[in-house]
Motif scaffolding. Structure first.
Motif, PDB file in Angstrom:
ATOM      1  N   ALA A 191       0.949  -1.438   0.430  1.00 12.67           N
ATOM      2  CA  ALA A 191      -0.343   0.059  -0.252  1.00 12.67           C
ATOM      3  C   ALA A 191       0.654   1.612  -0.185  1.00 12.67           C
ATOM      4  CB  ALA A 191      -0.937   0.008   1.285  1.00 12.67           C
ATOM      5  N   GLN A 192       1.593   1.117   0.652  1.00 12.07           N
ATOM      6  CA  GLN A 192       2.761   2.557   0.962  1.00 12.07           C
ATOM      7  C   GLN A 192       3.735   2.179  -0.704  1.00 12.07           C
ATOM      8  OE1 GLN A 192       3.830   4.758   3.510  1.00 12.07           O
ATOM      9  NE2 GLN A 192       2.269   3.987   4.856  1.00 12.07           N
ATOM     10  N   GLN A 193       4.045   1.457  -1.052  1.00 13.11           N
ATOM     11  CA  GLN A 193       4.662   1.297  -2.291  1.00 13.11           C
ATOM     12  C   GLN A 193       3.689   2.407  -3.695  1.00 13.11           C
ATOM     13  OE1 GLN A 193       8.044   1.059  -3.608  1.00 13.11           O
ATOM     14  NE2 GLN A 193       6.967   2.127  -4.846  1.00 13.11           N
ATOM     15  N   ARG A 194       2.965   1.607  -3.775  1.00 14.82           N
ATOM     16  CA  ARG A 194       1.286   2.430  -4.856  1.00 14.82           C
ATOM     17  C   ARG A 194       1.136   3.720  -4.806  1.00 14.82           C
ATOM     18  NH1 ARG A 194      -2.107  -2.707  -2.896  1.00 14.82           N
ATOM     19  NH2 ARG A 194      -1.197  -4.423  -5.045  1.00 14.82           N
ATOM     20  N   GLY A 195       1.374   4.525  -3.061  1.00 24.16           N
ATOM     21  CA  GLY A 195       1.099   5.406  -2.503  1.00 24.16           C
ATOM     22  C   GLY A 195       2.238   6.526  -3.301  1.00 24.16           C
ATOM     23  N   HIS A 196       3.953   6.121  -3.122  1.00 25.00           N
ATOM     24  CA  HIS A 196       4.270   6.849  -4.015  1.00 25.00           C
ATOM     25  C   HIS A 196       4.608   6.799  -5.617  1.00 25.00           C
ATOM     26  CE1 HIS A 196       6.796   7.301  -0.822  1.00 25.00           C
ATOM     27  NE2 HIS A 196       6.429   6.710  -0.221  1.00 25.00           N
ATOM     28  N   ASP A 197       3.791   5.580  -6.008  1.00 25.75           N
ATOM     29  CA  ASP A 197       3.975   5.002  -7.462  1.00 25.75           C
ATOM     30  C   ASP A 197       2.768   6.305  -8.085  1.00 25.75           C
ATOM     31  OD1 ASP A 197       5.375   3.177  -7.390  1.00 25.75           O
ATOM     32  OD2 ASP A 197       3.896   1.551  -7.529  1.00 25.75           O
ATOM     33  N   ILE A 198       1.903   6.549  -7.325  1.00 24.63           N
ATOM     34  CA  ILE A 198       0.933   6.908  -7.537  1.00 24.63           C
ATOM     35  C   ILE A 198       1.380   9.064  -7.751  1.00 24.63           C
ATOM     36  CG2 ILE A 198      -1.834   8.517  -6.813  1.00 24.63           C
ATOM     37  CD1 ILE A 198      -2.663   5.330  -6.132  1.00 24.63           C
ATOM     38  N   HIS A 233       3.884   9.764  -7.931  1.00 27.33           N
ATOM     39  CA  HIS A 233       4.750   9.879  -9.265  1.00 27.33           C
ATOM     40  C   HIS A 233       4.307  10.128 -10.283  1.00 27.33           C
ATOM     41  CE1 HIS A 233       8.472   7.623  -6.581  1.00 27.33           C
ATOM     42  NE2 HIS A 233       7.973   8.516  -6.828  1.00 27.33           N
ATOM     43  N   LEU A 234       2.912   9.284 -10.218  1.00 32.66           N
ATOM     44  CA  LEU A 234       2.305   9.721 -12.101  1.00 32.66           C
ATOM     45  C   LEU A 234       1.435  10.481 -11.627  1.00 32.66           C
ATOM     46  CD1 LEU A 234       0.612   8.306 -14.251  1.00 32.66           C
ATOM     47  CD2 LEU A 234      -1.003   6.638 -12.928  1.00 32.66           C
ATOM     48  N   GLU A 235       1.176  10.946 -10.946  1.00 24.49           N
ATOM     49  CA  GLU A 235       0.234  12.647 -10.844  1.00 24.49           C
ATOM     50  C   GLU A 235       1.576  13.132 -10.859  1.00 24.49           C
ATOM     51  OE1 GLU A 235      -2.947  11.774  -8.160  1.00 24.49           O
ATOM     52  OE2 GLU A 235      -1.757  13.065  -6.965  1.00 24.49           O
ATOM     53  N   HIS A 236       2.671  13.231 -10.717  1.00 23.08           N
ATOM     54  CA  HIS A 236       3.171  14.498 -11.026  1.00 23.08           C
ATOM     55  C   HIS A 236       4.159  14.283 -12.507  1.00 23.08           C
ATOM     56  CE1 HIS A 236       7.768  16.684 -10.779  1.00 23.08           C
ATOM     57  NE2 HIS A 236       7.760  15.991 -11.165  1.00 23.08           N
TER      58      HIS A 236
END
Length: 327
Positions: free
Chosen positions: A82-89, A91-94
């Motif tokens: 869940a933490q990794q997916r949060g950072h992935d999102i 990065h995608l939004e950036h």
């Protein structure tokens, strides 16, 4: 000597006069525009259009909410994923230029009364407004109720798959995200620790990682569409339309959701409309069709008829043409 021409139907008369608007309404008895969406999947006897019994509906919704809560709590948290997916999102939004959550969250927290109000809003209206809208439609628009309710139930069930298979740490719980947890610091109930639902002491009995998709956006947009289509007063329509926009500001300002959570909340709502169309074979806000041989439905509060009267090609009004004189 005067002669009278035989009676003719309005259908024939409008075809001769070239009245395009009238001809369109009188063409092809029982014809319906074809839709690219197949359906209905259920037989007619399982697609009633009348208002269900109130006690049965309350029991049905209560059971549905219990199963929703049970499934949501049973979803695996998978904290590391869940933490990794949060950072992935993030990065995608950036990459997409949508990463304004951090700036807006810190600005909201700097205005303490606004952050406090958003906490109360987040913890209450999410559950109150859908119930109010359902009750309103149940009593005011009985022939639309089943379709409207089906959309919400389908949307919620689809969202449960996201909660179960895609655990996601919300911004306020994201390690290294530097977001302000407004619920923890400004709990509206005066307690020092609280969950994302605004209730303290429930951290072990609720899934804090059920963030994708955002049902706050899905449910609030559902409310807005229902109000915008069925309300009569313009100010009521305006308030309904503003509701999901305010909700979006709240979920971002309190760091409970990402922008992408809101996007997929709208996708989930669209799928709910699609499921309803597949099941019942008619548009959600269209008046229910009149059963064969049945009487037209009563006129709705908005002034529109419950359903258009069937055009069977026989009951068309007969008109008498003008009398011609022969010498």
């Amino acid at each position: 000597m005067t002669t009278t021409q035989p009676l003719e139907s309005t259908t024939e008369a409008t075809e001769r006069t070239g009245d395009v608007g009238s001809t369109a309404t009188a063409s092809a008895p029982g014809a319906r525009r074809r839709s690219w969406i197949p359906g209905p999947l259920l037989p007619q006897k399982y697609r009633p259009t009348n208002r269900p019994k109130l006690w049965l509906e309350i029991a049905f919704i209560a059971l549905g909410y219990y199963l929703y809560t049970l499934t949501r709590l049973a979803a695996p948290s998978h904290a590391s994923a869940a933490q990794q997916r949060g950072h992935d999102i993030l990065h995608l939004e950036h990459y997409l230029g949508l990463n304004f959550e951090h700036t807006f969250n810190h600005w909201v927290y700097s205005v303490r009364w606004l952050a406090f109000s958003m906490n109360v809003y987040y913890a209450t209206l999410h559950f109150i407004m859908p119930i109010v809208v359902l009750v309103w439609v149940y009593f005011k628009f009985p022939d639309r109720y089943r379709a409207v309710r089906t959309v919400m139930i389908a949307m919620t069930l689809i969202a449960l798959f996201g909660f179960y298979f895609y655990s996601l740490a919300p911004p306020r719980l994201l390690h290294g995200g530097d977001f302000v947890d407004t619920f923890k610091l400004l709990n509206p109930w005066g307690q020092t620790a609280t969950t994302s639902d605004g209730v303290a002491g429930l951290g072990s009995s609720t899934n804090e990682y059920a963030a994708m998709p955002s049902l706050h956006i899905g449910w609030s947009t559902w409310c807005a569409l229902v109000i915008a289509h069925l309300a009569r007063r313009r100010w009521v329509k305006a308030l309904g339309i503003a509701y999901p926009f305010c909700t979006f500001a709240v979920i971002i300002g309190t760091a409970n959701h990402y922008v992408m959570d809101a996007v997929f909340g709208l996708v989930t709502l669209a799928l709910g409309f699609l499921v309803q169309r597949l099941i019942q074979g008619r548009k959600v806000f269209a008046p229910a069709p009149v059963p064969a041989g049945g009487a037209p439905l009563p006129r709705q509060p908005d002034g529109s008829a419950g359903a258009p009267e069937p055009d069977d090609g026989v009951s068309a009004e007969l008109v008498r043409p003008s009398i011609h004189l022969k010498t």
